[in-house]
Design a protein around this motif. Structure first.
Motif, PDB file in Angstrom:
ATOM      1  N   THR A 138       3.659  -7.349 -14.753  1.00  0.00           N
ATOM      2  CA  THR A 138       3.992  -6.496 -15.897  1.00  0.00           C
ATOM      3  C   THR A 138       2.894  -5.500 -16.255  1.00  0.00           C
ATOM      4  O   THR A 138       3.045  -4.750 -17.216  1.00  0.00           O
ATOM      5  CB  THR A 138       4.301  -7.352 -17.144  1.00  0.00           C
ATOM      6  OG1 THR A 138       3.149  -8.130 -17.486  1.00  0.00           O
ATOM      7  CG2 THR A 138       5.486  -8.270 -16.895  1.00  0.00           C
ATOM      8  N   SER A 139       1.808  -5.477 -15.510  1.00  0.00           N
ATOM      9  CA  SER A 139       0.725  -4.549 -15.839  1.00  0.00           C
ATOM     10  C   SER A 139       0.235  -3.856 -14.576  1.00  0.00           C
ATOM     11  O   SER A 139       0.318  -4.406 -13.474  1.00  0.00           O
ATOM     12  CB  SER A 139      -0.439  -5.286 -16.501  1.00  0.00           C
ATOM     13  OG  SER A 139      -0.982  -6.270 -15.632  1.00  0.00           O
ATOM     14  N   GLY A 140      -0.270  -2.645 -14.749  1.00  0.00           N
ATOM     15  CA  GLY A 140      -0.897  -1.927 -13.658  1.00  0.00           C
ATOM     16  C   GLY A 140      -0.058  -1.826 -12.409  1.00  0.00           C
ATOM     17  O   GLY A 140       1.066  -1.324 -12.413  1.00  0.00           O
ATOM     18  N   GLU A 141      -0.604  -2.325 -11.301  1.00  0.00           N
ATOM     19  CA  GLU A 141       0.017  -2.171  -9.990  1.00  0.00           C
ATOM     20  C   GLU A 141       1.398  -2.809  -9.924  1.00  0.00           C
ATOM     21  O   GLU A 141       2.330  -2.255  -9.334  1.00  0.00           O
ATOM     22  CB  GLU A 141      -0.890  -2.768  -8.918  1.00  0.00           C
ATOM     23  CG  GLU A 141      -0.406  -2.552  -7.502  1.00  0.00           C
ATOM     24  CD  GLU A 141      -1.375  -3.109  -6.468  1.00  0.00           C
ATOM     25  OE1 GLU A 141      -1.121  -2.920  -5.278  1.00  0.00           O
ATOM     26  OE2 GLU A 141      -2.380  -3.722  -6.866  1.00  0.00           O
ATOM     27  N   GLY A 142       1.542  -3.972 -10.525  1.00  0.00           N
ATOM     28  CA  GLY A 142       2.835  -4.647 -10.494  1.00  0.00           C
ATOM     29  C   GLY A 142       3.905  -3.866 -11.224  1.00  0.00           C
ATOM     30  O   GLY A 142       5.026  -3.692 -10.734  1.00  0.00           O
ATOM     31  N   ALA A 143       3.564  -3.376 -12.421  1.00  0.00           N
ATOM     32  CA  ALA A 143       4.541  -2.621 -13.199  1.00  0.00           C
ATOM     33  C   ALA A 143       4.855  -1.285 -12.550  1.00  0.00           C
ATOM     34  O   ALA A 143       5.988  -0.791 -12.637  1.00  0.00           O
ATOM     35  CB  ALA A 143       4.021  -2.411 -14.616  1.00  0.00           C
ATOM     36  N   ALA A 144       3.870  -0.684 -11.887  1.00  0.00           N
ATOM     37  CA  ALA A 144       4.122   0.577 -11.192  1.00  0.00           C
ATOM     38  C   ALA A 144       5.159   0.387 -10.090  1.00  0.00           C
ATOM     39  O   ALA A 144       5.961   1.288  -9.814  1.00  0.00           O
ATOM     40  CB  ALA A 144       2.825   1.128 -10.610  1.00  0.00           C
ATOM     41  N   ALA A 145       5.172  -0.791  -9.473  1.00  0.00           N
ATOM     42  CA  ALA A 145       6.144  -1.068  -8.405  1.00  0.00           C
ATOM     43  C   ALA A 145       7.573  -0.984  -8.922  1.00  0.00           C
ATOM     44  O   ALA A 145       8.497  -0.662  -8.165  1.00  0.00           O
ATOM     45  CB  ALA A 145       5.879  -2.450  -7.812  1.00  0.00           C
ATOM     46  N   VAL A 146       7.765  -1.272 -10.214  1.00  0.00           N
ATOM     47  CA  VAL A 146       9.103  -1.182 -10.804  1.00  0.00           C
ATOM     48  C   VAL A 146       9.628   0.245 -10.690  1.00  0.00           C
ATOM     49  O   VAL A 146      10.760   0.487 -10.268  1.00  0.00           O
ATOM     50  CB  VAL A 146       9.076  -1.643 -12.274  1.00  0.00           C
ATOM     51  CG1 VAL A 146      10.414  -1.389 -12.939  1.00  0.00           C
ATOM     52  CG2 VAL A 146       8.716  -3.123 -12.359  1.00  0.00           C
ATOM     53  N   ALA A 147       8.800   1.204 -11.084  1.00  0.00           N
ATOM     54  CA  ALA A 147       9.225   2.605 -11.016  1.00  0.00           C
ATOM     55  C   ALA A 147       9.349   3.091  -9.580  1.00  0.00           C
ATOM     56  O   ALA A 147      10.251   3.861  -9.242  1.00  0.00           O
ATOM     57  CB  ALA A 147       8.243   3.478 -11.783  1.00  0.00           C
TER      58      ALA A 147
END
Length: 413
Positions: free
Chosen positions: A317-326
């Motif tokens: 849910t933060s940084g690199e992981g959340a960017a993967a969502v987009a």
């Protein structure tokens, strides 16, 4: 149908070291999120070789996610992390299934700097405690095949439902019957709530269904006009998204989550464009926030298991992981740090994914129906919408009054 873990992701997990702490994770919508978790796990496995992640069979949709975890709580077979719809978190908190994240947050150095948007974090806060971290946030948007629209003499995307219906008539006049699909049966009556919010009126007020008003009637009349004048077929959202991606459907109205799917599945060279969600009588005044949150649902007594589950929640849910969502869907990362990774070039190169981000100021509550009958209420409203689609209901005022009476009979008094 529930989907099993993708082979590429299974291979990633198998590479993790022996003796690692083991956690189990469950999420919904395989076609949307499988690529997301494959990307996340490539980075998570490197950052946390001491944690082995097993993904359970995918929830079919958000209602299935809630029903499944309620059954698992009774059977004491809960996953350690469950991704649940933003509007379904409350029941897991009320039942004691979801565990507060505050002790883990307090132990983190610089957690606030991770950049969670406060408005999105509030969606997972109950009684002053945080029970989930938003993983993906969506708004409804319009998907357009501009080749089909231009062939019908339409050069710009519609801004209101009246314009959408005019576009349907123009498309059908060219001999093409598949003009539109409006995802009326999407999880949690989301688009009916959008029809209410777009008029500035909440669908739930003081614990009651708030549709016994002119706005409620207008929402149902708009649905009726979409179904009737656009000749819309009774499909699932998944089938409609495939039809749109194949270039056979003029307009598709659903979650921004489908942008990634259309990009991956699109056949042919036709012009795919997204646009703001149409309003009723003008631009929408508000829209319901869609998406899901990562929740700690572990029943393990082992503090190492729970800590490992927290590490997974934090990473996704933060940084690199959340960017993967987009990067893999069309969802908006709920995290400023993730958006900072994307804003310099990603949205400039992917304007179809920027549409939902531009609607962030409109985000409002995606209502959960209170009480033990919440899922039954969702189904009752969905059945009412289907009755409009099939022509079994033609008097919208009578349908509205019956729906309000039946729904409020199911809600707590």
């Amino acid at each position: 149908m529930k989907h099993l873990l993708p082979l590429a992701l299974a291979a990633t997990l198998a590479a993790q070291g022996a003796g690692a702490v083991q956690i189990e994770v469950a999420y919904a919508y395989s076609s949307v999120f499988d690529p997301t978790f494959e990307r996340i796990m490539q980075a998570f496995a490197t950052a946390h070789p001491d944690i082995e992640v097993t993904f359970r069979a995918t929830y079919e949709d958000y209602e299935d996610a809630t029903n499944t975890i309620l059954r698992e709580a009774v059977a004491n077979t809960l996953p350690d992390v469950s991704f649940q719809a933003l509007n379904r978190q409350a029941i897991l908190v009320e039942r004691g299934i979801a565990k507060p994240l505050d002790p883990y947050i307090a132990a983190e150095t610089g957690f606030d700097a991770a950049g969670y948007h406060q408005a999105m974090l509030d969606l997972s806060t109950f009684g002053g405690k945080v029970y989930g971290l938003p993983f993906s946030v969506s708004t409804p948007i319009g998907f357009y095949n501009m080749d089909i629209l231009r062939a019908a003499g339409i050069k710009t995307v519609p801004q209101s439902w009246d314009q959408v219906i005019e576009a349907c008539r123009a498309i059908r006049a060219t001999g093409r019957q598949d003009a539109l699909f409006w995802h009326w049966n999407i999880s949690g009556n989301w688009l009916l709530q959008a029809a209410m919010w777009s008029q500035g009126v909440p669908m739930i007020k003081d614990g009651r269904l708030n549709m016994d008003n002119p706005e409620g009637l207008k929402a149902l009349e708009t649905a009726q006009a979409i179904f009737r004048d656009c000749g819309m077929k009774n499909l699932s959202g998944a089938d409609a998204s495939k039809q749109f991606a194949s270039g056979e459907l003029g307009m598709f109205f659903s979650s921004t989550a489908y942008v990634g799917f259309v990009d991956r599945s699109k056949t042919g060279s036709w012009d795919f464009v997204t646009g703001p969600y149409p309003g009723i009588g003008g631009a929408p005044q508000a829209l319901p926030a869609g998406g899901n949150a990562a929740m700690l649902t572990s029943a393990s007594d082992d503090p190492e298991v729970r800590k490992a589950a927290w590490e997974f929640i934090k990473f996704t849910t933060s940084g690199e992981g959340a960017a993967a969502v987009a990067l893999t869907t069309g969802y908006i990362p709920p995290n400023k740090a993730a958006n900072a990774l994307l804003m310099d070039s990603f949205y400039a190169q992917n304007p179809n994914k920027l549409t939902a981000a531009n609607q962030l100021p409109l985000l409002s509550e995606w209502f959960a129906y209170p009480g033990d009958n919440g899922l039954a209420v969702t189904q009752l409203i969905e059945d009412s919408l289907e009755a409009i689609l099939t022509g079994d209901a033609t008097d919208m005022e009578a349908l509205r009054d019956d729906m309000v009476e039946e729904v409020n009979g199911l809600l707590p008094h």
